[in-house]
Design a protein around this motif. Structure first.
Motif, short mmCIF file in Angstrom:
data_model
loop_
_atom_site.label_atom_id
_atom_site.label_comp_id
_atom_site.label_asym_id
_atom_site.label_seq_id
_atom_site.Cartn_x
_atom_site.Cartn_y
_atom_site.Cartn_z
N LEU A 77 0.83 -1.30 -0.13
CA LEU A 77 -0.08 0.18 -0.01
C LEU A 77 0.72 1.08 0.13
O LEU A 77 0.46 2.10 -0.90
CB LEU A 77 -1.03 0.04 1.24
CG LEU A 77 -1.81 1.18 1.41
CD1 LEU A 77 -2.89 1.16 0.34
CD2 LEU A 77 -2.78 1.03 2.89
N ARG A 106 0.01 3.35 -3.09
CA ARG A 106 -0.91 2.67 -4.02
C ARG A 106 -2.31 3.30 -3.96
O ARG A 106 -3.11 3.27 -3.07
CB ARG A 106 -0.81 1.19 -3.82
CG ARG A 106 -1.40 0.48 -4.93
CD ARG A 106 -1.36 -1.08 -4.74
NE ARG A 106 -2.31 -1.30 -3.56
CZ ARG A 106 -2.52 -2.38 -2.71
NH1 ARG A 106 -1.56 -3.23 -3.14
NH2 ARG A 106 -3.38 -2.43 -1.92
N TYR A 108 -5.97 3.31 -3.96
CA TYR A 108 -7.06 2.17 -3.46
C TYR A 108 -8.41 3.03 -3.56
O TYR A 108 -8.56 4.35 -3.52
CB TYR A 108 -6.57 1.73 -2.10
CG TYR A 108 -6.55 2.84 -1.20
CD1 TYR A 108 -7.78 3.17 -0.20
CD2 TYR A 108 -5.29 3.38 -0.77
CE1 TYR A 108 -7.71 4.16 0.72
CE2 TYR A 108 -5.48 4.57 0.16
CZ TYR A 108 -6.54 4.71 0.88
OH TYR A 108 -6.63 5.87 1.85
N LEU A 113 -11.94 -0.52 0.74
CA LEU A 113 -11.19 -0.88 1.74
C LEU A 113 -12.01 0.19 3.00
O LEU A 113 -12.50 1.17 2.71
CB LEU A 113 -9.96 -0.22 1.58
CG LEU A 113 -8.92 -1.25 0.76
CD1 LEU A 113 -7.73 -0.66 0.47
CD2 LEU A 113 -8.90 -2.56 1.41
#
Length: 198
Positions: A77, A106, A108, A113
């Motif tokens: 991440l 990264r 997302y 999430l």
């Protein structure tokens, strides 16, 4: 080592070397003291930065206990993509300085999430940066350790080898020249007495 010449030119050469050794000795000692002070600052900086890393690790454990959930993949991440080290000249020693750090997050989807991942990305970013700073600070300490060792060896060479050797050589030459002068005076008096008796 060349054999010591017992004459006036050798005496002058040894005296000149002794003066230069004694002139450089205080500057070497000052350099050693400055390097040791800089090393002490670098060690304190390592301790402070390591405390920051430990604080961040404790904060992650305290604020985000949800990280223990293995169902949410946070691998990769936050990554350290690049960093650049510059050099700083401290008392003639080139020390590494962290010039630039690039950490990428990264992309997302906040819909996929959980909401706490935003907080985790900030904490991981800070943790990576702090760990890199600790590494660079430790490199500075290693470089300063080597510099202190080198300067201490040079200082010992001057203080314990070169200066005492030069002083001993000067003493030996002076004794020899004094003996030669005494013997020359004695020879001239004996020759004068023989001429007076004849």
């Amino acid at each position: 080592m060349a054999r010591l010449q017992l004459n006036k030119s050798s005496l002058a050469r040894e005296a000149a070397q002794l003066r230069s050794y004694e002139r450089f000795l205080p500057s070497l000692d000052l350099k050693r003291q400055q390097l040791m002070a800089e090393r002490a600052k670098a060690v304190a900086e390592v301790a402070a930065l390591q405390a920051e890393v430990d604080r961040l690790a404790a904060q992650v454990g305290r604020d985000v206990p949800m990280l223990s959930n293995r169902d949410i993949d946070l691998g990769g991440l936050v990554e350290l993509t690049d960093y650049h080290l510059a050099e700083e000249n401290v008392v003639g020693t080139c020390l590494p300085v962290l010039d630039r750090i690039e950490v990428t997050v990264r992309p997302y989807s906040p819909m996929v999430l959980p909401h706490w991942v935003d907080h985790v990305t900030h904490l991981l970013h800070d943790m990576l940066t702090a760990r890199l700073r600790v590494q660079v600070a430790r490199q500075r300490v290693e470089v300063l350790d080597g510099a202190v060792k080198t300067v201490t060896q040079r200082l010992n060479l001057f203080d314990k080898v070169l200066i005492p050797t030069a002083r001993a050589n000067i003493k030996k030459i002076r004794i020899y020249l004094s003996d030669e002068q005494t013997s020359a005076v004695t020879r001239s008096k004996i020759a004068k007495r023989k001429r007076g008796a004849a």
